[in-house]
Design a protein around this motif. Structure first.
Motif, PDB file in Angstrom:
ATOM      1  N   LEU A  17      66.099 -23.172  13.795  1.00 18.44           N
ATOM      2  CA  LEU A  17      64.897 -22.322  13.303  1.00 18.44           C
ATOM      3  C   LEU A  17      65.513 -21.169  12.823  1.00 18.44           C
ATOM      4  O   LEU A  17      66.009 -20.327  13.736  1.00 18.44           O
ATOM      5  CB  LEU A  17      64.095 -21.999  14.621  1.00 18.44           C
ATOM      6  CG  LEU A  17      63.375 -23.297  15.343  1.00 18.44           C
ATOM      7  CD1 LEU A  17      62.829 -22.847  16.685  1.00 18.44           C
ATOM      8  CD2 LEU A  17      62.680 -24.267  14.392  1.00 18.44           C
ATOM      9  N   GLU A  18      65.284 -20.795  11.768  1.00 23.05           N
ATOM     10  CA  GLU A  18      65.855 -19.609  11.066  1.00 23.05           C
ATOM     11  C   GLU A  18      64.859 -18.445  10.899  1.00 23.05           C
ATOM     12  O   GLU A  18      63.656 -18.793  10.456  1.00 23.05           O
ATOM     13  CB  GLU A  18      66.367 -19.733   9.491  1.00 23.05           C
ATOM     14  CG  GLU A  18      67.775 -20.620   9.478  1.00 23.05           C
ATOM     15  CD  GLU A  18      68.231 -20.705   8.163  1.00 23.05           C
ATOM     16  OE1 GLU A  18      67.562 -19.914   7.228  1.00 23.05           O
ATOM     17  OE2 GLU A  18      69.485 -21.131   7.918  1.00 23.05           O
ATOM     18  N   LYS A  19      65.183 -17.394  11.727  1.00 20.10           N
ATOM     19  CA  LYS A  19      64.301 -16.372  11.912  1.00 20.10           C
ATOM     20  C   LYS A  19      64.850 -14.924  11.453  1.00 20.10           C
ATOM     21  O   LYS A  19      66.019 -14.832  11.477  1.00 20.10           O
ATOM     22  CB  LYS A  19      63.673 -16.258  13.235  1.00 20.10           C
ATOM     23  CG  LYS A  19      62.994 -17.731  13.802  1.00 20.10           C
ATOM     24  CD  LYS A  19      62.380 -17.469  15.164  1.00 20.10           C
ATOM     25  CE  LYS A  19      61.781 -18.637  15.482  1.00 20.10           C
ATOM     26  NZ  LYS A  19      61.047 -18.577  16.789  1.00 20.10           N
ATOM     27  N   PRO A  20      64.109 -13.915  11.367  1.00 19.44           N
ATOM     28  CA  PRO A  20      64.398 -12.607  10.809  1.00 19.44           C
ATOM     29  C   PRO A  20      64.909 -11.870  12.238  1.00 19.44           C
ATOM     30  O   PRO A  20      64.320 -10.916  12.877  1.00 19.44           O
ATOM     31  CB  PRO A  20      63.226 -11.890  10.208  1.00 19.44           C
ATOM     32  CG  PRO A  20      62.334 -12.641  10.956  1.00 19.44           C
ATOM     33  CD  PRO A  20      62.766 -14.322  10.929  1.00 19.44           C
ATOM     34  N   ILE A  21      65.865 -12.369  13.012  1.00 20.33           N
ATOM     35  CA  ILE A  21      66.538 -11.636  14.296  1.00 20.33           C
ATOM     36  C   ILE A  21      67.753 -11.521  14.054  1.00 20.33           C
ATOM     37  O   ILE A  21      68.392 -11.915  13.253  1.00 20.33           O
ATOM     38  CB  ILE A  21      66.085 -12.546  15.280  1.00 20.33           C
ATOM     39  CG1 ILE A  21      66.707 -14.162  15.137  1.00 20.33           C
ATOM     40  CG2 ILE A  21      64.691 -13.020  15.514  1.00 20.33           C
ATOM     41  CD1 ILE A  21      66.911 -15.291  16.161  1.00 20.33           C
ATOM     42  N   LYS A  22      68.457 -10.795  15.111  1.00 20.73           N
ATOM     43  CA  LYS A  22      69.916 -10.447  14.972  1.00 20.73           C
ATOM     44  C   LYS A  22      70.736 -11.280  15.897  1.00 20.73           C
ATOM     45  O   LYS A  22      71.901 -11.354  15.878  1.00 20.73           O
ATOM     46  CB  LYS A  22      69.950  -8.965  15.434  1.00 20.73           C
ATOM     47  CG  LYS A  22      69.300  -7.977  14.735  1.00 20.73           C
ATOM     48  CD  LYS A  22      69.395  -6.441  15.080  1.00 20.73           C
ATOM     49  CE  LYS A  22      68.720  -5.355  14.456  1.00 20.73           C
ATOM     50  NZ  LYS A  22      68.782  -4.290  14.853  1.00 20.73           N
ATOM     51  N   LEU A 202      51.753 -11.323  17.436  1.00 21.68           N
ATOM     52  CA  LEU A 202      50.827 -10.623  16.489  1.00 21.68           C
ATOM     53  C   LEU A 202      51.424  -9.249  16.147  1.00 21.68           C
ATOM     54  O   LEU A 202      51.093  -8.538  15.018  1.00 21.68           O
ATOM     55  CB  LEU A 202      49.288 -10.512  16.997  1.00 21.68           C
ATOM     56  CG  LEU A 202      48.633 -11.932  17.035  1.00 21.68           C
ATOM     57  CD1 LEU A 202      47.085 -11.389  17.668  1.00 21.68           C
ATOM     58  CD2 LEU A 202      48.422 -12.491  15.633  1.00 21.68           C
ATOM     59  N   LEU A 203      52.003  -8.738  17.036  1.00 23.11           N
ATOM     60  CA  LEU A 203      52.852  -7.345  16.721  1.00 23.11           C
ATOM     61  C   LEU A 203      54.082  -7.588  16.391  1.00 23.11           C
ATOM     62  O   LEU A 203      54.723  -6.747  15.642  1.00 23.11           O
ATOM     63  CB  LEU A 203      52.874  -6.522  18.281  1.00 23.11           C
ATOM     64  CG  LEU A 203      51.207  -6.290  18.600  1.00 23.11           C
ATOM     65  CD1 LEU A 203      51.566  -5.903  20.005  1.00 23.11           C
ATOM     66  CD2 LEU A 203      50.758  -4.876  17.896  1.00 23.11           C
ATOM     67  N   GLN A 204      54.795  -8.262  16.983  1.00 22.61           N
ATOM     68  CA  GLN A 204      56.183  -8.878  16.688  1.00 22.61           C
ATOM     69  C   GLN A 204      56.518 -10.114  16.718  1.00 22.61           C
ATOM     70  O   GLN A 204      56.387 -10.913  17.196  1.00 22.61           O
ATOM     71  CB  GLN A 204      57.328  -8.099  17.904  1.00 22.61           C
ATOM     72  CG  GLN A 204      57.117  -6.707  18.397  1.00 22.61           C
ATOM     73  CD  GLN A 204      57.565  -6.079  17.282  1.00 22.61           C
ATOM     74  OE1 GLN A 204      58.463  -6.406  16.576  1.00 22.61           O
ATOM     75  NE2 GLN A 204      57.198  -4.581  17.426  1.00 22.61           N
ATOM     76  N   ALA A 210      61.802  -5.542  20.969  1.00 23.25           N
ATOM     77  CA  ALA A 210      60.633  -4.928  20.827  1.00 23.25           C
ATOM     78  C   ALA A 210      59.448  -5.996  21.309  1.00 23.25           C
ATOM     79  O   ALA A 210      58.321  -5.578  22.064  1.00 23.25           O
ATOM     80  CB  ALA A 210      60.464  -4.711  19.451  1.00 23.25           C
ATOM     81  N   PHE A 211      59.729  -7.299  21.117  1.00 23.27           N
ATOM     82  CA  PHE A 211      58.695  -8.440  21.501  1.00 23.27           C
ATOM     83  C   PHE A 211      58.572  -8.190  23.019  1.00 23.27           C
ATOM     84  O   PHE A 211      57.483  -8.134  23.679  1.00 23.27           O
ATOM     85  CB  PHE A 211      59.066  -9.906  21.031  1.00 23.27           C
ATOM     86  CG  PHE A 211      58.137 -10.770  21.533  1.00 23.27           C
ATOM     87  CD1 PHE A 211      57.205 -11.085  21.233  1.00 23.27           C
ATOM     88  CD2 PHE A 211      58.770 -11.347  22.612  1.00 23.27           C
ATOM     89  CE1 PHE A 211      56.516 -12.078  21.666  1.00 23.27           C
ATOM     90  CE2 PHE A 211      57.975 -12.475  23.389  1.00 23.27           C
ATOM     91  CZ  PHE A 211      56.842 -12.901  22.836  1.00 23.27           C
ATOM     92  N   TYR A 212      59.783  -8.206  23.674  1.00 24.67           N
ATOM     93  CA  TYR A 212      59.795  -8.374  25.366  1.00 24.67           C
ATOM     94  C   TYR A 212      59.372  -6.920  25.681  1.00 24.67           C
ATOM     95  O   TYR A 212      58.529  -6.899  26.905  1.00 24.67           O
ATOM     96  CB  TYR A 212      61.070  -8.781  25.755  1.00 24.67           C
ATOM     97  CG  TYR A 212      61.278 -10.352  25.590  1.00 24.67           C
ATOM     98  CD1 TYR A 212      60.683 -11.071  26.283  1.00 24.67           C
ATOM     99  CD2 TYR A 212      62.178 -10.521  24.510  1.00 24.67           C
ATOM    100  CE1 TYR A 212      60.741 -12.496  26.101  1.00 24.67           C
ATOM    101  CE2 TYR A 212      62.250 -11.955  24.320  1.00 24.67           C
ATOM    102  CZ  TYR A 212      61.840 -13.025  25.074  1.00 24.67           C
ATOM    103  OH  TYR A 212      61.871 -14.366  24.674  1.00 24.67           O
ATOM    104  N   GLN A 213      59.442  -6.089  25.202  1.00 25.17           N
ATOM    105  CA  GLN A 213      58.864  -4.483  25.497  1.00 25.17           C
ATOM    106  C   GLN A 213      57.154  -4.683  25.433  1.00 25.17           C
ATOM    107  O   GLN A 213      56.591  -4.305  26.422  1.00 25.17           O
ATOM    108  CB  GLN A 213      59.364  -3.336  24.538  1.00 25.17           C
ATOM    109  CG  GLN A 213      58.696  -2.293  24.986  1.00 25.17           C
ATOM    110  CD  GLN A 213      59.369  -1.146  24.156  1.00 25.17           C
ATOM    111  OE1 GLN A 213      60.203  -1.325  23.231  1.00 25.17           O
ATOM    112  NE2 GLN A 213      58.920   0.216  24.361  1.00 25.17           N
TER     113      GLN A 213
END
Length: 239
Positions: A17-22, A202-204, A210-213
């Motif tokens: 799964l390619e995603k905009p992540i680091k 819906l936010l991240q 940031a998602f887990y925050q």
């Protein structure tokens, strides 16, 4: 896209799964396939290097899942089987007669219909579970949504599906969240965790810090609940 990798700890099937992540993230799905989320343009060499480094963990996690699933017989709508609702076990009984209805009495769940067809029983129970899940979702939503409303999030459309490998998914662009009808079978805290998880998308859009925050903000005990949810993968009826 599914692929296979051979490692010193076993052979594993995974979905890329390619995603905009680091970073690269691995998640075992109830069907025994690992979802491997990678940043865009990650090389084959890099992802396979990470998978081989994680192969001991993959083998251990897969073995634990298979052991848990082996303890439970998939539900096939036959009288005498165990059916879970909100984390509680009920004995399932099919009766023939009129009017058609489903009800709970003590620790038994009864389905009555004139036609004793297995397929009709499956459809009837699925519809009843969907209605019950929608009612529980309404209460969960009322408790969770103020956190997201304060962040000016548009309320999503909810789509209910019977899924065999996912508890839910979020399409932020379409403003739609899909939830698994089988969430009715898990403890309510696990149901609420899935809803919160999808709302946080819906936010991240990805699973970065940031998602887990955000998830910790609305579900402080999310780590424990996520672990508990994994123990309930058997109710997806993966045979």
């Amino acid at each position: 896209m599914e692929d296979t990798i051979y490692t010193q700890h076993g052979i594993f099937v995974y979905r890329l799964l390619e995603k905009p992540i680091k970073h690269i993230y691995l998640r075992l799905q109830p069907d025994g396939i690992f979802d491997v989320s990678v940043p865009h343009h990650t090389s084959v060499k890099k992802r396979e290097e990470v998978l081989r480094q994680k192969s001991a963990w993959m083998a251990r996690t897969l073995a634990q899942q298979r052991a848990a699933q082996a303890q439970h017989t998939p539900f096939t709508h036959q009288s005498g089987q165990t059916l879970y609702l909100q984390g509680k076990a009920y004995r399932f009984f099919r009766l023939q007669g009129e009017p058609a209805r489903i009800w709970i009495q003590g620790d038994g769940l009864y389905l009555r219909q004139m036609d004793d067809s297995d397929e009709r029983a499956r459809r009837f129970l699925n519809q009843w579970e969907k209605q019950q899940a929608q009612q529980l979702y309404t209460r969960i939503h009322a408790a969770l949504w103020p956190y997201f409303a304060a962040r000016k999030v548009m309320q999503p459309r909810i789509q209910w599906r019977v899924m065999r490998s996912r508890w839910g998914s979020c399409s932020k662009q379409k403003g739609r969240i899909s939830l698994n009808v089988r969430l009715l079978r898990v403890p309510p805290a696990c149901f609420a965790y899935v809803v919160a998880h999808e709302y946080c998308h819906l936010l991240q859009p990805n699973h970065g810090p940031a998602f887990y925050q955000e998830l910790a903000g609305c579900q402080p005990l999310y780590r424990q609940t996520e672990k508990k949810l994994k123990e309930w993968s058997f109710v997806l009826d993966i045979s």
